[in-house]
Design an enzyme around this catalytic site. Sequence first.
Site, PDB file in Angstrom:
ATOM      1  N   GLU A  49       0.828  -1.216   0.000  1.00 44.39           N
ATOM      2  CA  GLU A  49       0.000   0.000   0.000  1.00 44.39           C
ATOM      3  C   GLU A  49       0.858   1.260   0.000  1.00 44.39           C
ATOM      4  O   GLU A  49       0.443   2.297  -0.492  1.00 44.39           O
ATOM      5  CB  GLU A  49      -0.918   0.033   1.238  1.00 44.39           C
ATOM      6  CG  GLU A  49      -2.237  -0.666   1.010  1.00 44.39           C
ATOM      7  CD  GLU A  49      -3.254  -0.436   2.136  1.00 44.39           C
ATOM      8  OE1 GLU A  49      -2.957   0.273   3.106  1.00 44.39           O
ATOM      9  OE2 GLU A  49      -4.349  -1.002   2.020  1.00 44.39           O
TER      10      GLU A  49
ATOM     11  N   HIS B 151       8.623 -26.602  -1.535  1.00 44.26           N
ATOM     12  CA  HIS B 151       7.964 -27.710  -2.227  1.00 44.26           C
ATOM     13  C   HIS B 151       6.804 -27.205  -3.076  1.00 44.26           C
ATOM     14  O   HIS B 151       5.986 -27.985  -3.535  1.00 44.26           O
ATOM     15  CB  HIS B 151       7.502 -28.748  -1.189  1.00 44.26           C
ATOM     16  CG  HIS B 151       8.654 -29.307  -0.407  1.00 44.26           C
ATOM     17  ND1 HIS B 151       9.236 -30.516  -0.691  1.00 44.26           N
ATOM     18  CD2 HIS B 151       9.367 -28.779   0.628  1.00 44.26           C
ATOM     19  CE1 HIS B 151      10.254 -30.730   0.144  1.00 44.26           C
ATOM     20  NE2 HIS B 151      10.351 -29.684   0.949  1.00 44.26           N
TER      21      HIS B 151
ATOM     22  N   LYS C 185     -14.113  -0.235  -3.971  1.00 44.89           N
ATOM     23  CA  LYS C 185     -15.230   0.141  -3.090  1.00 44.89           C
ATOM     24  C   LYS C 185     -16.331   0.809  -3.905  1.00 44.89           C
ATOM     25  O   LYS C 185     -17.510   0.532  -3.723  1.00 44.89           O
ATOM     26  CB  LYS C 185     -14.747   1.106  -2.003  1.00 44.89           C
ATOM     27  CG  LYS C 185     -13.841   0.473  -0.977  1.00 44.89           C
ATOM     28  CD  LYS C 185     -13.512   1.465   0.117  1.00 44.89           C
ATOM     29  CE  LYS C 185     -12.422   0.926   1.021  1.00 44.89           C
ATOM     30  NZ  LYS C 185     -11.874   1.922   1.915  1.00 44.89           N
TER      31      LYS C 185
HETATM   32  O1  PA5 Z   1      -3.719   1.043   5.839  1.00 43.51           O
HETATM   33  C1  PA5 Z   1      -4.849   1.446   5.738  1.00 43.51           C
HETATM   34  O2  PA5 Z   1      -5.143   2.636   5.908  1.00 43.51           O
HETATM   35  C2  PA5 Z   1      -5.991   0.513   5.406  1.00 43.51           C
HETATM   36  O3  PA5 Z   1      -5.552  -0.794   5.229  1.00 43.51           O
HETATM   37  C3  PA5 Z   1      -7.008   0.522   6.533  1.00 43.51           C
HETATM   38  O4  PA5 Z   1      -6.371   0.167   7.716  1.00 43.51           O
HETATM   39  C4  PA5 Z   1      -8.169  -0.427   6.266  1.00 43.51           C
HETATM   40  O5  PA5 Z   1      -8.765  -0.111   5.058  1.00 43.51           O
HETATM   41  C5  PA5 Z   1      -9.195  -0.355   7.383  1.00 43.51           C
HETATM   42  O6  PA5 Z   1      -9.668   0.951   7.525  1.00 43.51           O
HETATM   43  P1  PA5 Z   1     -10.490   1.390   8.797  1.00 43.51           P
HETATM   44  O7  PA5 Z   1      -9.634   1.255   9.986  1.00 43.51           O
HETATM   45  O8  PA5 Z   1     -10.845   2.816   8.532  1.00 43.51           O
HETATM   46  O9  PA5 Z   1     -11.709   0.508   8.887  1.00 43.51           O
END
Ligand code: PA5
Length: 447
Positions: free
Chosen positions: A289, A310, A424
């Site tokens: 990310e 393996h 989303k």
């Molecule tokens: O790193 C990030 O920001 C995302 O992976 C969020 O943690 C994830 O989408 C969950 O978001 P939230 O804590 O708002 O539910």
Amino acid sequence: MELIRIDTSKTSGTLKPGEIESLAGEALEANALLHSRKGAGNDFLGWVNLPWEITESTIAEINRVAAGLREKAEIIVVIGIGGSYLGAKAVLEAMTDSFTLLRSKPVTPVVVFAGQNISEDYIHELVTALEDRSFALISISKSGTTTEPAIAFRILKSEIEKRYGKEEAASRIVAITDSSRGALKKLATDEGYETFVIPDDVGGRYSVLTPVGLLPMAAAGLDIAAFVKGAQDMATATAEGVPFEQNPAAVYAAVRNALYRKGFKIEILASYDPKLLYIAEWWKQLYGESEGKDGKGIFPASVTLTADLHSMGQYIQEGERTLFETVISVGKPKHTVKIEREETDLDGLNYIAGKRISEVNRMAEIGVAIAHVDGGVPNIRIELPEINEYYIGALLYFFEKGCGISGYMLGVNPFDQPGVEAYKKNMFALLNKPGFEKESEEIRKRL
Ligand code: PA5
């Protein structure tokens, strides 16, 4: 005490002498930029100093709430996804008995996770498994609006209220969310749940040192003070002003960027202990990310060895040469198991009789590293003295700091994730969410 050592000597077949050091200036500049908060994404740099900012009273408060849950519940369900799930899951997998549920007296409470998927069968099986167990919920969402954990929380909230009544249920639910915004915050206030705040300037994937990671760990009985201390010592070891060769995060960021610039586009995080499997999952989110944007970024993959030798071993040894490997090498296991001599030796293993399993694992690790390097896969080794709260705290902060530095060296904003929104939007359009009417019409034409 040497916290974590990074060994880059097995990249020398690919990188020329001095090539890693030639990026020292860039790495240290990136590190300074993190500390000065003048770089891209600077409103999400709260994690940099977090290890020093966690006070004894914060730890005591988290331990107090955790103790309350531990007293009431055999099972604690932690609800969250992405950065609101993977840190706690990673540390718990590393630290807890892999077979606790098979023991006649499992160590309770057992911490399980929900809201990290939208599988109907998963949630059904969880709800039915809770039927004859006392339970509590920790609901984690920074935004407080993420669909997956919101669905799980709606279902589990209804279950816990049916079981205990609204008032007692409220005492068994803890919310970890934004200080003022989002549906979870509103619900927590309305229902009177115990609440912890995720700081505004700490993004999900950098939040393991906030209550997001610390409360589930404390609820499972882990020593969160030791975890924070490990992170603190690593924060000191990687602070601004530490010379390049003494700063393992800067060295890691430099070596992976040096390899990336030579066409090594995939990094495989390998470990020889299945307990570290979710550390790799957490690491993949952190690096994927943070760096995968603007058409750039090393693709983070992972293997657990020797199991995956393996399955993935063939590709790593002889497939397309765009891979490099980073091995988390654990110094010593907690327990001792030796291979015994057998009279008949039908399995031919007497030649290793008397050895500990870990000695065999170590020889596998060394042999694999040499084989992979010979096959054109540069190898970075991260030495973790042992798996405990202190060293895991240090390891996770090491990876966070390495990621921030590396992202800046790559020229991206390591603290946003605009690409996560695309799925989303489509999902909401397909589900006819109010406000998505136009998208709904458009996507239906494409089905
Ligand atoms: O790193 C990030 O920001 C995302 O992976 C969020 O943690 C994830 O989408 C969950 O978001 P939230 O804590 O708002 O539910």
